[in-house]
Design an enzyme around this catalytic site. Structure first.
Site, PDB file in Angstrom:
ATOM      1  N   TYR A  97      -2.633  -3.068  34.549  1.00  0.00           N
ATOM      2  CA  TYR A  97      -1.734  -2.285  35.394  1.00  0.00           C
ATOM      3  C   TYR A  97      -0.284  -2.708  35.201  1.00  0.00           C
ATOM      4  O   TYR A  97       0.635  -1.896  35.335  1.00  0.00           O
ATOM      5  CB  TYR A  97      -2.132  -2.426  36.864  1.00  0.00           C
ATOM      6  CG  TYR A  97      -3.289  -1.536  37.250  1.00  0.00           C
ATOM      7  CD1 TYR A  97      -3.066  -0.233  37.676  1.00  0.00           C
ATOM      8  CD2 TYR A  97      -4.598  -1.993  37.176  1.00  0.00           C
ATOM      9  CE1 TYR A  97      -4.123   0.591  38.033  1.00  0.00           C
ATOM     10  CE2 TYR A  97      -5.666  -1.176  37.534  1.00  0.00           C
ATOM     11  CZ  TYR A  97      -5.421   0.115  37.954  1.00  0.00           C
ATOM     12  OH  TYR A  97      -6.468   0.933  38.294  1.00  0.00           O
ATOM     13  N   GLU A 139     -11.342  -1.353  42.653  1.00  0.00           N
ATOM     14  CA  GLU A 139     -12.042  -1.718  41.426  1.00  0.00           C
ATOM     15  C   GLU A 139     -12.644  -3.120  41.503  1.00  0.00           C
ATOM     16  O   GLU A 139     -13.744  -3.366  40.986  1.00  0.00           O
ATOM     17  CB  GLU A 139     -11.093  -1.563  40.233  1.00  0.00           C
ATOM     18  CG  GLU A 139     -10.787  -0.092  39.952  1.00  0.00           C
ATOM     19  CD  GLU A 139      -9.520   0.151  39.167  1.00  0.00           C
ATOM     20  OE1 GLU A 139      -9.029  -0.792  38.504  1.00  0.00           O
ATOM     21  OE2 GLU A 139      -8.998   1.285  39.233  1.00  0.00           O
TER      22      GLU A 139
END
Length: 402
Positions: A97, A139
């Site tokens: 990310y 997640e």
């Protein structure tokens, strides 16, 4: 929540970002892949080639910004769950990310130029990290639930026990763990990711396929349609590889089962609506109910080009014997020769008419098929009074229903 100062900036600049969304995401992918070519092994190159991936990313970022500033009507919890399940099935990590954020912010600055002041850059960075943190948290929970250790791999080797040609363009693969270990359970409607090395210097590609067999069996089954390119789109890399180069005894790398959508719901009447290869979760649901709740009222509606193109239909006679309350309604674009010996089914020619889909009161509905098909059917069911929360659907690829 977005800070008050950032919200004002995002609201003011949202029209410019929206107008240039695909240019921004296109530049983002160029930058990121140039700096991190290894990420090409995760992203779907076919969607990159057709431009659908950059369009989907642009739409998602803009829609999330609208959500944060109070201008969006989309319920973001289910959307974030869907994205999180897709990400963990690909093995996306929290550290990636940071890479995405860096190149997305730079792409915004490159495309919008001097309009991106430090205040504008900071506001959109805040939007990105709010989205990223929500996904990272979801997640992490999914990885833990699937038994994936921290910083561990999602991939496990599976051996092809059987390969069955269902139609000229569809094949089923029966898979067992190569290490002889236990077969994980799954919910009808979930999928697994398959990672293949394409060879010839083309690297790795990953695709998700619904599990088409019975949950709780001593094996998994995926049923794969060979994707043939049309209108300039490339042929399917992974589906072509599986059809042409994978044989009994070969091994494949598979993820744990993921997917937030159940194809069976609770105990209410069940309506399964599918088109083409979208039948796979419906077949899993029927096999599951035949073993666990054979008296449950179920309606199967399926659309296909012809009876010969309708994969797995040879399993319907045995399923209907075990499911006495299963009714079948089929739409074939060309119904000639579409009869099903041993199956009580209504067969119509042409495209599905949502107004004619059988609908029991209080039914739970599961849809799977091309996005335009699901949009058509879902819209028709909503107009007939089915609440949106009782309509579940699965989307593969970058498309997304609202």
């Amino acid at each position: 929540m977005l800070s008050e100062s950032a919200a004002a900036v995002v609201t003011a600049t949202l029209p410019a970002v929206q107008a240039n969304g695909e240019a921004i995401t296109g530049r983002f992918y160029q930058r990121m892949f140039a700096a991190h070519p290894e990420l090409l092994n995760i992203f779907n190159r076919s969607n990159q080639a057709t431009g659908t991936q950059k369009a989907a990313l642009a739409g998602a970022v803009v829609a999330y910004a609208e959500h944060l500033t109070g201008g969006g009507a989309a319920p973001w919890g289910p959307i974030l769950d869907r994205i999180a399940h897709k990400h963990v099935s690909l093995g996306i990590t929290a550290t990636q990310y940071t890479i995405v954020g860096r190149h997305l912010t730079a792409a915004v600055a490159e495309v919008l130029g001097e309009a991106v002041t430090p205040e504008v850059a900071a506001a959109w960075d805040e939007v990105y990290w709010l989205l990223a943190c929500e996904l990272i948290a979801r997640e992490a929970r999914l990885y833990t639930g699937a038994g994936v250790p921290e910083n561990g791999s999602v991939w496990r080797e599976w051996r092809v026990r059987e390969k069955t040609a269902e139609t000229p363009d569809v094949a089923s693969f029966t898979l067992v763990p190569a290490d002889g270990g236990p077969v994980p359970g799954f919910i009808a409607g979930q999928y697994t990711s398959v990672a293949v090395d394409l060879g010839g210097g083309r690297g790795q590609q990953i695709r998700q396929y619904s599990l088409s067999g019975r949950p709780g069996a001593d094996h998994w089954r995926i049923t794969v349609k060979r994707v043939r390119g049309a209108a300039g789109a490339p042929d399917g890399m992974v589906s072509g590889f599986l059809h042409e180069r994978v044989a009994v005894g070969d091994t494949l790398r598979l993820s744990p089962p993921f997917g937030e959508v159940s194809a069976v719901g609770g105990e209410e009447p069940l309506l399964l609506v599918s088109a083409g290869i979208g039948l796979t979760p419906a077949m899993s649901a029927l096999a599951h109910l035949a073993a666990t709740a054979p008296e449950r009222p179920v309606t199967l509606v399926h659309a296909d080009r012809t009876g010969a193109a309708h994969a797995l239909r040879h399993e319907l006679p045995a399923l209907q014997e075990r499911l006495p309350n299963l009714s079948v309604r089929l739409w074939y674009e060309d119904a000639a020769g579409g009869e099903l010996p041993g199956v009580k089914a209504e067969i119509a020619e042409g495209l599905v008419d949502p107004a004619l889909v059988p609908l029991a009161p209080g039914a739970y509905v599961h849809l799977c098929g091309p996005v335009p098909f699901m949009t058509l059917v879902r819209g028709g069911l909503l107009r007939r009074g089915v609440p949106s929360e009782r309509i579940a659907y699965e989307v593969f690829g970058p498309g997304m229903l609202r």
